[in-house]
Design an enzyme around this catalytic site. Structure first.
Site, short mmCIF file in Angstrom:
data_model
loop_
_atom_site.label_atom_id
_atom_site.label_comp_id
_atom_site.label_asym_id
_atom_site.label_seq_id
_atom_site.Cartn_x
_atom_site.Cartn_y
_atom_site.Cartn_z
N ALA A 17 0.81 -1.22 0.00
CA ALA A 17 0.00 0.00 0.00
C ALA A 17 0.84 1.27 0.00
CB ALA A 17 -0.90 0.00 1.23
N GLY A 19 3.58 1.53 -1.76
CA GLY A 19 4.41 1.46 -2.97
C GLY A 19 3.93 2.36 -4.10
N ASP A 20 4.77 2.33 -5.12
CA ASP A 20 4.57 3.21 -6.26
C ASP A 20 3.32 2.86 -7.08
OD1 ASP A 20 5.84 5.30 -7.57
OD2 ASP A 20 6.30 3.93 -9.23
N LYS A 23 0.16 4.01 -5.41
CA LYS A 23 -0.05 5.47 -5.47
C LYS A 23 -0.36 5.94 -6.88
CE LYS A 23 3.41 6.21 -1.96
NZ LYS A 23 4.83 6.51 -1.87
N ASP A 88 3.78 -7.90 8.89
CA ASP A 88 4.99 -8.67 8.61
C ASP A 88 4.56 -9.89 7.80
OD1 ASP A 88 7.07 -10.39 8.56
OD2 ASP A 88 7.49 -10.33 10.71
N ASP A 180 -2.29 -8.30 -16.66
CA ASP A 180 -1.48 -7.81 -17.76
C ASP A 180 -2.18 -6.51 -18.12
OD1 ASP A 180 -0.62 -7.07 -20.34
OD2 ASP A 180 0.18 -9.08 -20.62
N HIS A 181 -1.61 -5.39 -17.70
CA HIS A 181 -2.41 -4.17 -17.78
C HIS A 181 -2.73 -3.75 -19.22
CE1 HIS A 181 1.45 -2.12 -18.27
NE2 HIS A 181 0.80 -1.07 -18.69
N ASP A 238 10.24 -8.17 -19.81
CA ASP A 238 9.43 -7.07 -19.28
C ASP A 238 8.22 -6.76 -20.18
OD1 ASP A 238 9.06 -4.92 -17.36
OD2 ASP A 238 9.68 -3.54 -18.94
N HIS A 243 2.86 -8.39 -22.51
CA HIS A 243 2.02 -7.46 -23.27
C HIS A 243 2.03 -7.73 -24.78
CE1 HIS A 243 2.29 -5.63 -19.43
NE2 HIS A 243 3.38 -4.93 -19.63
C1 BG6 Z 1 5.25 -2.46 -17.66
C2 BG6 Z 1 6.73 -2.57 -17.75
O1 BG6 Z 1 4.66 -3.72 -17.61
O2 BG6 Z 1 4.76 -1.76 -18.79
C3 BG6 Z 1 7.39 -1.20 -17.88
O3 BG6 Z 1 7.24 -3.22 -16.60
C4 BG6 Z 1 6.78 -0.44 -19.02
O4 BG6 Z 1 8.79 -1.30 -18.06
C5 BG6 Z 1 5.27 -0.44 -18.92
O5 BG6 Z 1 7.27 0.89 -18.95
C6 BG6 Z 1 4.63 0.18 -20.15
O6 BG6 Z 1 3.27 0.32 -19.91
P1 BG6 Z 1 2.45 1.48 -20.62
O7 BG6 Z 1 1.04 1.26 -20.19
O8 BG6 Z 1 3.02 2.77 -20.13
O9 BG6 Z 1 2.68 1.29 -22.08
#
Ligand code: BG6
Length: 491
Positions: A17, A19-20, A23, A88, A180-181, A238, A243
Protein backbone atom coordinates in the site's frame (compact mmCIF):
# COMPACT_ATOMS: atom_id res chain seq x y z
CA UNK A 1 -18.00 -11.97 -19.03
CA UNK A 2 -19.71 -10.38 -16.10
CA UNK A 3 -21.18 -12.84 -13.65
CA UNK A 4 -22.44 -10.23 -11.22
CA UNK A 5 -23.84 -7.14 -12.90
CA UNK A 6 -24.94 -5.47 -9.71
CA UNK A 7 -22.74 -3.02 -7.87
CA UNK A 8 -19.94 -5.10 -6.36
CA UNK A 9 -19.39 -5.03 -2.62
CA UNK A 10 -16.07 -6.13 -1.24
CA UNK A 11 -13.15 -5.39 1.00
CA UNK A 12 -10.11 -4.70 -1.15
CA UNK A 13 -6.84 -5.59 0.54
CA UNK A 14 -3.78 -4.06 -1.10
CA UNK A 15 -0.41 -5.57 -0.18
CA UNK A 16 2.19 -2.94 -1.02
CA UNK A 17 0.00 0.00 0.00
CA UNK A 18 2.95 2.36 0.44
CA UNK A 19 4.41 1.46 -2.97
CA UNK A 20 4.57 3.21 -6.26
CA UNK A 21 1.96 1.17 -8.11
CA UNK A 22 -0.62 1.72 -5.40
CA UNK A 23 -0.05 5.47 -5.47
CA UNK A 24 0.21 5.93 -9.22
CA UNK A 25 -2.44 3.50 -10.42
CA UNK A 26 -4.52 1.73 -7.80
CA UNK A 27 -5.73 4.61 -5.62
CA UNK A 28 -6.63 6.85 -8.59
CA UNK A 29 -8.45 3.91 -10.23
CA UNK A 30 -10.49 3.07 -7.13
CA UNK A 31 -11.28 6.74 -6.83
CA UNK A 32 -12.57 6.94 -10.41
CA UNK A 33 -14.78 3.91 -9.79
CA UNK A 34 -16.17 5.65 -6.73
CA UNK A 35 -16.67 8.95 -8.56
CA UNK A 36 -18.46 7.24 -11.44
CA UNK A 37 -20.70 5.32 -9.08
CA UNK A 38 -19.31 1.95 -10.20
CA UNK A 39 -18.60 1.11 -6.61
CA UNK A 40 -21.05 2.43 -4.07
CA UNK A 41 -20.57 3.55 -0.49
CA UNK A 42 -20.26 0.02 0.86
CA UNK A 43 -16.62 -0.69 0.25
CA UNK A 44 -13.44 -0.62 2.27
CA UNK A 45 -9.79 -0.74 1.32
CA UNK A 46 -7.19 -2.14 3.66
CA UNK A 47 -3.70 -0.96 2.82
CA UNK A 48 -1.07 -3.41 4.01
CA UNK A 49 2.62 -2.54 4.28
CA UNK A 50 5.71 -2.91 6.40
CA UNK A 51 5.95 0.73 7.41
CA UNK A 52 4.41 1.75 10.73
CA UNK A 53 1.80 4.02 9.14
CA UNK A 54 -1.55 5.01 10.64
CA UNK A 55 -4.92 5.21 8.91
CA UNK A 56 -4.32 8.95 8.62
CA UNK A 57 -0.99 8.44 6.84
CA UNK A 58 -2.65 6.17 4.32
CA UNK A 59 -5.59 8.53 3.82
CA UNK A 60 -3.23 11.46 3.23
CA UNK A 61 -1.30 9.38 0.70
CA UNK A 62 -4.49 8.44 -1.10
CA UNK A 63 -5.61 12.07 -1.14
CA UNK A 64 -2.24 13.17 -2.61
CA UNK A 65 -2.39 10.45 -5.24
CA UNK A 66 -5.69 11.77 -6.58
CA UNK A 67 -4.95 15.47 -6.10
CA UNK A 68 -4.30 16.13 -9.77
CA UNK A 69 -7.63 14.65 -10.91
CA UNK A 70 -10.97 16.37 -11.01
CA UNK A 71 -13.66 15.17 -8.67
CA UNK A 72 -17.13 16.08 -7.54
CA UNK A 73 -17.65 13.87 -4.51
CA UNK A 74 -16.26 14.66 -1.08
CA UNK A 75 -12.66 13.51 -0.98
CA UNK A 76 -12.60 13.04 2.80
CA UNK A 77 -15.62 10.80 2.53
CA UNK A 78 -13.74 8.74 -0.09
CA UNK A 79 -10.50 8.43 1.89
CA UNK A 80 -12.41 7.52 5.06
CA UNK A 81 -12.92 4.07 3.47
CA UNK A 82 -9.15 3.40 3.65
CA UNK A 83 -7.54 1.60 6.62
CA UNK A 84 -3.88 0.89 7.17
CA UNK A 85 -2.61 -2.39 8.57
CA UNK A 86 1.13 -2.63 9.42
CA UNK A 87 2.24 -6.07 8.53
CA UNK A 88 4.99 -8.67 8.61
CA UNK A 89 4.57 -10.95 5.61
CA UNK A 90 6.10 -13.97 7.33
CA UNK A 91 4.29 -13.72 10.66
CA UNK A 92 1.03 -15.62 11.13
CA UNK A 93 -0.23 -13.15 13.78
CA UNK A 94 -0.22 -10.42 11.15
CA UNK A 95 -2.70 -12.44 9.09
CA UNK A 96 -4.96 -13.14 12.06
CA UNK A 97 -5.05 -9.43 12.91
CA UNK A 98 -5.77 -8.68 9.28
CA UNK A 99 -8.66 -11.12 9.34
CA UNK A 100 -10.13 -9.41 12.39
CA UNK A 101 -9.85 -6.01 10.76
CA UNK A 102 -11.56 -7.26 7.60
CA UNK A 103 -14.37 -8.81 9.66
CA UNK A 104 -14.93 -5.51 11.46
CA UNK A 105 -15.05 -3.64 8.16
CA UNK A 106 -17.44 -6.17 6.66
CA UNK A 107 -19.75 -5.51 9.54
CA UNK A 108 -19.34 -1.69 9.47
CA UNK A 109 -19.99 -1.45 5.74
CA UNK A 110 -22.34 -4.43 5.49
CA UNK A 111 -20.11 -6.17 2.99
CA UNK A 112 -21.08 -9.79 2.34
CA UNK A 113 -17.75 -11.50 3.06
CA UNK A 114 -16.26 -10.75 -0.38
CA UNK A 115 -12.51 -10.19 -0.39
CA UNK A 116 -10.09 -9.08 -3.06
CA UNK A 117 -6.40 -9.55 -2.24
CA UNK A 118 -4.25 -7.41 -4.49
CA UNK A 119 -0.53 -8.25 -4.42
CA UNK A 120 1.22 -5.08 -5.56
CA UNK A 121 4.63 -5.82 -4.16
CA UNK A 122 7.86 -7.74 -4.69
CA UNK A 123 7.03 -11.11 -6.30
CA UNK A 124 9.23 -13.12 -3.94
CA UNK A 125 6.50 -12.77 -1.32
CA UNK A 126 3.55 -13.84 -3.48
CA UNK A 127 3.75 -17.51 -2.50
CA UNK A 128 4.21 -16.80 1.22
CA UNK A 129 1.29 -14.40 1.33
CA UNK A 130 -1.01 -16.79 -0.51
CA UNK A 131 -0.06 -19.62 1.83
CA UNK A 132 -0.68 -17.62 5.02
CA UNK A 133 -3.92 -16.15 3.74
CA UNK A 134 -5.23 -19.67 3.48
CA UNK A 135 -3.66 -21.20 6.58
CA UNK A 136 -4.83 -18.33 8.80
CA UNK A 137 -8.37 -18.53 7.47
CA UNK A 138 -8.41 -15.14 5.72
CA UNK A 139 -9.68 -16.73 2.51
CA UNK A 140 -12.35 -18.89 4.19
CA UNK A 141 -15.35 -16.72 3.55
CA UNK A 142 -19.01 -17.22 2.80
CA UNK A 143 -18.64 -14.86 -0.16
CA UNK A 144 -15.87 -14.89 -2.73
CA UNK A 145 -12.15 -14.37 -2.33
CA UNK A 146 -9.95 -13.47 -5.30
CA UNK A 147 -6.23 -12.99 -5.67
CA UNK A 148 -4.91 -10.32 -8.02
CA UNK A 149 -1.27 -10.68 -8.95
CA UNK A 150 0.98 -8.14 -10.57
CA UNK A 151 3.73 -9.08 -12.96
CA UNK A 152 6.38 -10.35 -13.15
CA UNK A 153 4.81 -13.78 -12.91
CA UNK A 154 8.12 -15.63 -12.65
CA UNK A 155 11.39 -15.03 -14.40
CA UNK A 156 11.21 -17.99 -16.74
CA UNK A 157 8.99 -21.04 -17.15
CA UNK A 158 10.53 -22.95 -14.24
CA UNK A 159 10.14 -20.11 -11.73
CA UNK A 160 6.66 -19.27 -13.02
CA UNK A 161 5.64 -22.92 -12.51
CA UNK A 162 7.02 -22.93 -8.98
CA UNK A 163 5.17 -19.71 -8.17
CA UNK A 164 1.99 -21.01 -9.71
CA UNK A 165 2.17 -24.17 -7.64
CA UNK A 166 2.60 -22.20 -4.45
CA UNK A 167 -0.35 -19.99 -5.23
CA UNK A 168 -2.52 -22.85 -6.39
CA UNK A 169 -2.19 -24.47 -2.99
CA UNK A 170 -4.22 -21.61 -1.61
CA UNK A 171 -6.33 -20.43 -4.56
CA UNK A 172 -7.98 -22.21 -7.47
CA UNK A 173 -7.29 -21.03 -11.03
CA UNK A 174 -10.75 -19.39 -11.04
CA UNK A 175 -9.77 -17.25 -8.08
CA UNK A 176 -6.50 -16.02 -9.58
CA UNK A 177 -6.43 -12.81 -11.62
CA UNK A 178 -3.01 -12.33 -13.24
CA UNK A 179 -2.68 -8.73 -14.32
CA UNK A 180 -1.48 -7.81 -17.76
CA UNK A 181 -2.41 -4.17 -17.78
CA UNK A 182 -2.33 -4.02 -21.59
CA UNK A 183 -5.48 -6.15 -21.53
CA UNK A 184 -7.20 -3.31 -19.68
CA UNK A 185 -6.42 -0.77 -22.39
CA UNK A 186 -9.43 0.41 -24.32
CA UNK A 187 -7.92 -0.12 -27.78
CA UNK A 188 -6.43 -3.51 -26.94
CA UNK A 189 -9.94 -4.61 -26.01
CA UNK A 190 -11.09 -3.07 -29.27
CA UNK A 191 -8.93 -5.38 -31.42
CA UNK A 192 -11.51 -8.12 -31.05
CA UNK A 193 -14.41 -5.84 -31.93
CA UNK A 194 -12.68 -4.31 -34.96
CA UNK A 195 -11.94 -7.80 -36.24
CA UNK A 196 -15.14 -9.65 -35.49
CA UNK A 197 -17.77 -6.94 -35.88
CA UNK A 198 -16.77 -5.71 -39.34
CA UNK A 199 -17.63 -7.49 -42.55
CA UNK A 200 -14.92 -5.50 -44.36
CA UNK A 201 -12.14 -6.89 -42.17
CA UNK A 202 -13.16 -10.32 -41.01
CA UNK A 203 -13.02 -12.06 -44.42
CA UNK A 204 -9.67 -10.41 -45.23
CA UNK A 205 -8.04 -11.34 -41.95
CA UNK A 206 -5.94 -14.20 -43.36
CA UNK A 207 -2.72 -15.00 -45.14
CA UNK A 208 -4.54 -14.62 -48.45
CA UNK A 209 -4.86 -10.86 -48.01
CA UNK A 210 -2.49 -9.80 -45.25
CA UNK A 211 1.21 -9.54 -46.01
CA UNK A 212 2.52 -8.77 -42.52
CA UNK A 213 1.52 -7.37 -39.15
CA UNK A 214 3.69 -4.99 -37.13
CA UNK A 215 3.39 -4.28 -33.43
CA UNK A 216 5.42 -1.44 -31.94
CA UNK A 217 5.44 -0.45 -28.30
CA UNK A 218 8.02 2.25 -27.85
CA UNK A 219 8.80 4.35 -24.80
CA UNK A 220 10.77 7.54 -24.52
CA UNK A 221 11.44 7.00 -20.83
CA UNK A 222 14.53 5.13 -19.73
CA UNK A 223 14.79 2.61 -16.94
CA UNK A 224 14.03 5.31 -14.32
CA UNK A 225 14.54 3.99 -10.78
CA UNK A 226 13.73 0.36 -11.62
CA UNK A 227 17.19 -0.84 -12.61
CA UNK A 228 17.37 -3.44 -9.85
CA UNK A 229 14.41 -5.22 -11.39
CA UNK A 230 15.14 -4.35 -15.02
CA UNK A 231 18.76 -5.51 -15.00
CA UNK A 232 17.49 -9.04 -14.36
CA UNK A 233 14.53 -8.73 -16.65
CA UNK A 234 15.33 -6.80 -19.84
CA UNK A 235 12.83 -5.86 -22.52
CA UNK A 236 12.11 -9.43 -23.58
CA UNK A 237 10.77 -10.49 -20.19
CA UNK A 238 9.43 -7.07 -19.28
CA UNK A 239 7.33 -6.43 -22.39
CA UNK A 240 7.42 -9.28 -24.92
CA UNK A 241 6.59 -12.26 -22.71
CA UNK A 242 3.39 -10.59 -21.58
CA UNK A 243 2.02 -7.46 -23.27
CA UNK A 244 3.30 -8.05 -26.80
CA UNK A 245 2.42 -11.74 -26.95
CA UNK A 246 -1.04 -10.96 -25.60
CA UNK A 247 -1.55 -8.50 -28.47
CA UNK A 248 -0.30 -11.10 -30.95
CA UNK A 249 -2.82 -13.59 -29.55
CA UNK A 250 -5.71 -11.13 -29.87
CA UNK A 251 -4.75 -10.24 -33.44
CA UNK A 252 -4.33 -13.83 -34.56
CA UNK A 253 -7.01 -15.79 -32.68
CA UNK A 254 -10.01 -17.40 -34.33
CA UNK A 255 -13.44 -15.91 -33.57
CA UNK A 256 -14.58 -17.33 -30.23
CA UNK A 257 -17.87 -19.24 -30.37
CA UNK A 258 -19.12 -17.12 -27.47
CA UNK A 259 -17.91 -13.97 -25.81
CA UNK A 260 -17.14 -15.63 -22.53
CA UNK A 261 -13.91 -15.93 -20.61
CA UNK A 262 -13.29 -19.62 -21.33
CA UNK A 263 -13.90 -19.38 -25.08
CA UNK A 264 -11.78 -16.27 -25.60
CA UNK A 265 -8.93 -17.63 -23.53
CA UNK A 266 -9.03 -20.93 -25.30
CA UNK A 267 -8.69 -19.23 -28.71
CA UNK A 268 -5.76 -17.15 -27.45
CA UNK A 269 -4.07 -20.25 -26.07
CA UNK A 270 -4.34 -21.91 -29.49
CA UNK A 271 -2.43 -19.03 -31.07
CA UNK A 272 0.33 -19.27 -28.48
CA UNK A 273 0.51 -23.01 -29.11
CA UNK A 274 0.86 -22.37 -32.84
CA UNK A 275 3.74 -19.90 -32.41
CA UNK A 276 6.70 -21.42 -34.19
CA UNK A 277 9.38 -22.11 -31.54
CA UNK A 278 12.66 -20.41 -32.34
CA UNK A 279 15.64 -22.74 -32.54
CA UNK A 280 18.85 -21.53 -30.93
CA UNK A 281 20.66 -21.30 -34.24
CA UNK A 282 17.89 -19.11 -35.69
CA UNK A 283 17.80 -16.51 -32.93
CA UNK A 284 20.20 -14.09 -34.64
CA UNK A 285 18.09 -14.33 -37.77
CA UNK A 286 14.70 -13.80 -36.08
CA UNK A 287 15.48 -11.59 -33.09
CA UNK A 288 17.39 -8.39 -32.52
CA UNK A 289 18.38 -6.97 -29.15
CA UNK A 290 19.54 -3.49 -28.39
CA UNK A 291 20.69 -1.29 -25.56
CA UNK A 292 20.38 2.47 -25.51
CA UNK A 293 23.37 4.72 -25.67
CA UNK A 294 23.36 8.39 -24.71
CA UNK A 295 21.32 10.63 -26.99
CA UNK A 296 18.79 13.43 -27.27
CA UNK A 297 15.09 13.20 -26.44
CA UNK A 298 12.94 16.31 -26.80
CA UNK A 299 16.08 18.39 -27.06
CA UNK A 300 17.42 17.03 -23.77
CA UNK A 301 20.60 15.07 -23.49
CA UNK A 302 19.95 11.69 -21.79
CA UNK A 303 22.38 9.11 -20.43
CA UNK A 304 23.32 5.72 -21.78
CA UNK A 305 21.68 2.73 -20.08
CA UNK A 306 25.02 1.67 -18.63
CA UNK A 307 25.34 5.05 -16.89
CA UNK A 308 21.96 4.79 -15.17
CA UNK A 309 21.81 4.24 -11.42
CA UNK A 310 22.17 0.60 -10.32
CA UNK A 311 23.08 -0.59 -13.81
CA UNK A 312 26.33 -2.54 -14.26
CA UNK A 313 29.00 -0.73 -16.28
CA UNK A 314 29.21 -3.69 -18.62
CA UNK A 315 25.53 -4.60 -18.47
CA UNK A 316 24.26 -6.95 -21.16
CA UNK A 317 20.62 -6.25 -20.45
CA UNK A 318 18.59 -5.50 -23.54
CA UNK A 319 16.46 -2.36 -23.49
CA UNK A 320 15.14 -3.04 -26.99
CA UNK A 321 13.84 -6.13 -28.75
CA UNK A 322 12.63 -6.66 -32.28
CA UNK A 323 11.52 -10.00 -33.57
CA UNK A 324 9.79 -11.90 -36.32
CA UNK A 325 7.16 -14.38 -35.20
CA UNK A 326 5.48 -17.00 -37.32
CA UNK A 327 2.23 -18.70 -36.50
CA UNK A 328 1.93 -22.15 -37.93
CA UNK A 329 -1.74 -22.56 -38.67
CA UNK A 330 -3.97 -22.39 -41.73
CA UNK A 331 -4.89 -18.77 -41.25
CA UNK A 332 -1.41 -17.36 -40.70
CA UNK A 333 1.07 -19.63 -42.48
CA UNK A 334 3.60 -17.39 -44.22
CA UNK A 335 2.57 -14.08 -42.58
CA UNK A 336 5.30 -12.56 -40.42
CA UNK A 337 4.28 -10.78 -37.23
CA UNK A 338 7.01 -8.25 -36.53
CA UNK A 339 7.28 -6.93 -33.02
CA UNK A 340 9.48 -4.26 -31.45
CA UNK A 341 9.63 -2.60 -28.10
CA UNK A 342 12.19 -0.52 -26.31
CA UNK A 343 13.05 2.18 -23.85
CA UNK A 344 14.48 5.60 -24.72
CA UNK A 345 13.10 5.49 -28.21
CA UNK A 346 11.88 8.44 -30.21
CA UNK A 347 8.49 8.66 -28.55
CA UNK A 348 5.94 6.86 -26.45
CA UNK A 349 3.61 5.00 -28.74
CA UNK A 350 1.91 1.65 -29.06
CA UNK A 351 0.49 0.84 -32.45
CA UNK A 352 -0.39 -2.10 -34.63
CA UNK A 353 -0.13 -1.96 -38.40
CA UNK A 354 -1.87 -4.56 -40.52
CA UNK A 355 -0.40 -4.39 -44.01
CA UNK A 356 -2.57 -5.88 -46.75
CA UNK A 357 -1.12 -7.54 -49.84
CA UNK A 358 -0.82 -5.46 -52.99
CA UNK A 359 -3.47 -5.84 -55.64
CA UNK A 360 -2.13 -7.68 -58.69
CA UNK A 361 -1.54 -4.74 -61.02
CA UNK A 362 -0.33 -1.20 -60.52
CA UNK A 363 -2.67 0.73 -62.81
CA UNK A 364 -2.70 4.06 -61.11
CA UNK A 365 0.78 4.95 -59.94
CA UNK A 366 2.89 6.23 -62.79
CA UNK A 367 6.53 7.20 -63.18
CA UNK A 368 7.79 4.04 -61.61
CA UNK A 369 6.11 4.91 -58.33
CA UNK A 370 5.19 1.86 -56.30
CA UNK A 371 1.68 1.12 -55.11
CA UNK A 372 0.77 2.22 -51.63
CA UNK A 373 -0.48 -0.81 -49.75
CA UNK A 374 -3.68 -0.67 -47.76
CA UNK A 375 -2.90 -0.43 -44.08
CA UNK A 376 -5.10 -0.70 -41.05
CA UNK A 377 -3.41 1.08 -38.18
CA UNK A 378 -4.72 0.46 -34.68
CA UNK A 379 -3.51 3.21 -32.36
CA UNK A 380 -3.37 1.84 -28.84
CA UNK A 381 -1.74 4.81 -27.09
CA UNK A 382 -1.35 7.72 -26.58
CA UNK A 383 -3.77 8.28 -29.47
CA UNK A 384 -6.62 5.84 -29.43
CA UNK A 385 -8.27 5.06 -32.71
CA UNK A 386 -7.86 3.54 -36.13
CA UNK A 387 -6.60 4.80 -39.45
CA UNK A 388 -7.31 3.06 -42.72
CA UNK A 389 -4.88 3.87 -45.55
CA UNK A 390 -6.52 3.65 -48.97
CA UNK A 391 -5.81 4.83 -52.50
CA UNK A 392 -8.05 7.33 -54.28
CA UNK A 393 -8.01 9.28 -57.51
CA UNK A 394 -5.72 12.27 -57.47
CA UNK A 395 -7.58 15.55 -57.63
CA UNK A 396 -7.26 17.61 -60.77
CA UNK A 397 -8.33 15.24 -63.50
CA UNK A 398 -5.20 13.15 -63.46
CA UNK A 399 -5.45 9.41 -63.97
CA UNK A 400 -3.13 8.82 -61.06
CA UNK A 401 -3.99 7.75 -57.57
CA UNK A 402 -2.79 9.03 -54.25
CA UNK A 403 -2.84 7.58 -50.77
CA UNK A 404 -5.59 8.87 -48.47
CA UNK A 405 -6.45 8.15 -44.86
CA UNK A 406 -9.70 7.48 -43.04
CA UNK A 407 -9.21 8.36 -39.42
CA UNK A 408 -11.18 7.59 -36.31
CA UNK A 409 -9.83 9.02 -33.10
CA UNK A 410 -11.54 7.65 -30.03
CA UNK A 411 -9.98 9.90 -27.41
CA UNK A 412 -10.41 13.03 -29.55
CA UNK A 413 -14.17 12.98 -29.12
CA UNK A 414 -15.46 15.54 -26.68
CA UNK A 415 -16.42 14.16 -23.33
CA UNK A 416 -14.70 10.82 -23.82
CA UNK A 417 -12.50 10.13 -20.88
CA UNK A 418 -10.87 6.78 -21.44
CA UNK A 419 -10.78 4.73 -18.28
CA UNK A 420 -7.35 3.91 -17.03
CA UNK A 421 -6.47 0.23 -17.66
CA UNK A 422 -6.30 -0.52 -13.94
CA UNK A 423 -9.72 0.97 -13.35
CA UNK A 424 -11.28 -1.48 -15.78
CA UNK A 425 -9.31 -4.42 -14.44
CA UNK A 426 -10.17 -3.76 -10.79
CA UNK A 427 -13.83 -3.49 -11.72
CA UNK A 428 -13.65 -6.69 -13.81
CA UNK A 429 -12.17 -8.54 -10.87
CA UNK A 430 -14.83 -7.22 -8.50
CA UNK A 431 -17.40 -8.52 -10.97
CA UNK A 432 -15.69 -11.90 -11.29
CA UNK A 433 -14.85 -11.37 -14.96
CA UNK A 434 -11.44 -12.90 -15.71
CA UNK A 435 -11.49 -12.41 -19.49
CA UNK A 436 -8.90 -9.65 -19.46
CA UNK A 437 -6.48 -11.42 -17.17
CA UNK A 438 -3.84 -13.94 -18.18
CA UNK A 439 -4.69 -17.60 -17.63
CA UNK A 440 -1.89 -19.87 -16.43
CA UNK A 441 -1.78 -21.66 -19.80
CA UNK A 442 -1.09 -18.37 -21.58
CA UNK A 443 1.62 -17.43 -19.10
CA UNK A 444 3.30 -20.84 -19.42
CA UNK A 445 3.23 -20.86 -23.23
CA UNK A 446 4.62 -17.34 -23.39
CA UNK A 447 7.52 -18.20 -21.09
CA UNK A 448 8.16 -21.29 -23.11
CA UNK A 449 8.51 -19.18 -26.23
CA UNK A 450 10.80 -16.49 -24.80
CA UNK A 451 12.96 -18.71 -22.57
CA UNK A 452 15.00 -20.05 -25.50
CA UNK A 453 15.81 -16.52 -26.59
CA UNK A 454 16.67 -15.18 -23.16
CA UNK A 455 18.88 -18.17 -22.37
CA UNK A 456 20.75 -17.69 -25.63
CA UNK A 457 21.25 -14.00 -24.92
CA UNK A 458 22.38 -14.67 -21.38
CA UNK A 459 25.03 -17.04 -22.65
CA UNK A 460 26.19 -14.64 -25.36
CA UNK A 461 27.29 -11.59 -23.49
CA UNK A 462 28.11 -9.62 -26.58
CA UNK A 463 25.59 -6.81 -26.33
CA UNK A 464 26.90 -3.27 -26.15
CA UNK A 465 25.06 0.03 -26.61
CA UNK A 466 23.86 -0.07 -30.20
CA UNK A 467 21.15 2.55 -30.54
CA UNK A 468 21.07 6.18 -29.64
CA UNK A 469 18.48 7.35 -27.14
CA UNK A 470 15.80 9.14 -29.15
CA UNK A 471 16.08 6.80 -32.16
CA UNK A 472 13.91 3.91 -33.28
CA UNK A 473 16.35 1.21 -32.19
CA UNK A 474 19.37 -0.48 -33.77
CA UNK A 475 19.88 -0.75 -37.51
CA UNK A 476 19.51 -4.52 -37.30
CA UNK A 477 15.84 -4.00 -36.48
CA UNK A 478 15.28 -2.35 -39.89
CA UNK A 479 17.31 -5.06 -41.56
CA UNK A 480 15.09 -7.72 -40.00
CA UNK A 481 12.17 -6.49 -42.12
CA UNK A 482 14.35 -5.39 -45.02
CA UNK A 483 15.40 -8.99 -45.62
CA UNK A 484 11.75 -9.85 -46.25
CA UNK A 485 11.19 -6.81 -48.48
CA UNK A 486 9.28 -4.83 -45.82
CA UNK A 487 9.98 -1.84 -43.61
CA UNK A 488 8.61 -0.55 -40.35
CA UNK A 489 5.75 1.85 -40.85
CA UNK A 490 6.34 5.09 -38.97
CA UNK A 491 4.83 5.53 -35.55
C1 BG6 B 1 5.25 -2.46 -17.66
C2 BG6 B 1 6.73 -2.57 -17.75
O1 BG6 B 1 4.66 -3.72 -17.61
O2 BG6 B 1 4.76 -1.76 -18.79
C3 BG6 B 1 7.39 -1.20 -17.88
O3 BG6 B 1 7.24 -3.22 -16.60
C4 BG6 B 1 6.78 -0.44 -19.02
O4 BG6 B 1 8.79 -1.30 -18.06
C5 BG6 B 1 5.27 -0.44 -18.92
O5 BG6 B 1 7.27 0.89 -18.95
C6 BG6 B 1 4.63 0.18 -20.15
O6 BG6 B 1 3.27 0.32 -19.91
P1 BG6 B 1 2.45 1.48 -20.62
O7 BG6 B 1 1.04 1.26 -20.19
O8 BG6 B 1 3.02 2.77 -20.13
O9 BG6 B 1 2.68 1.29 -22.08
Amino acid sequence: MRKEQIEPKAVIVIFGATGDLAKRKLYPSIHRLFENGQIGDDFAVVGVGRRPWTNEDLRDTVQNSIAKFEYKKDVKEFTSHFYYHPFDVTCSDSYRDLNELIEQLESTYQIPNNRMFYLAMAPEFFGTIAKFLKSEGVTSTNGWSRLVIEKPFGHDLASAKALNQEIREAFTEDQIYRIDHYLGKQMVQNIEVIRFANAIFEPLWTNRYISNIQITSSEDLGVEDRARYYEKSGALRDMVQNHILQMVALLAMEPPIKLNTEEIRSEKVKVLRALRPIQTDQIEQFFVRGQYDAGMIDEHQVKAYRDEQNVAEDSNTETFVAGKLLIDNFRWAGVPFYIRTGKRMKKKSTQIVVQFKDIPMNLYYGNGETMHPNLLVIHIQPDEGITLHLNARKLGGSTFAEPIKLDYCHNCEDGINTPEAYEKLILDCLHGDATNFAHWDEVALSWNFVDVISQYWENNKTLSPNYKAGSMGPKASDELLGRDGFHWWPI
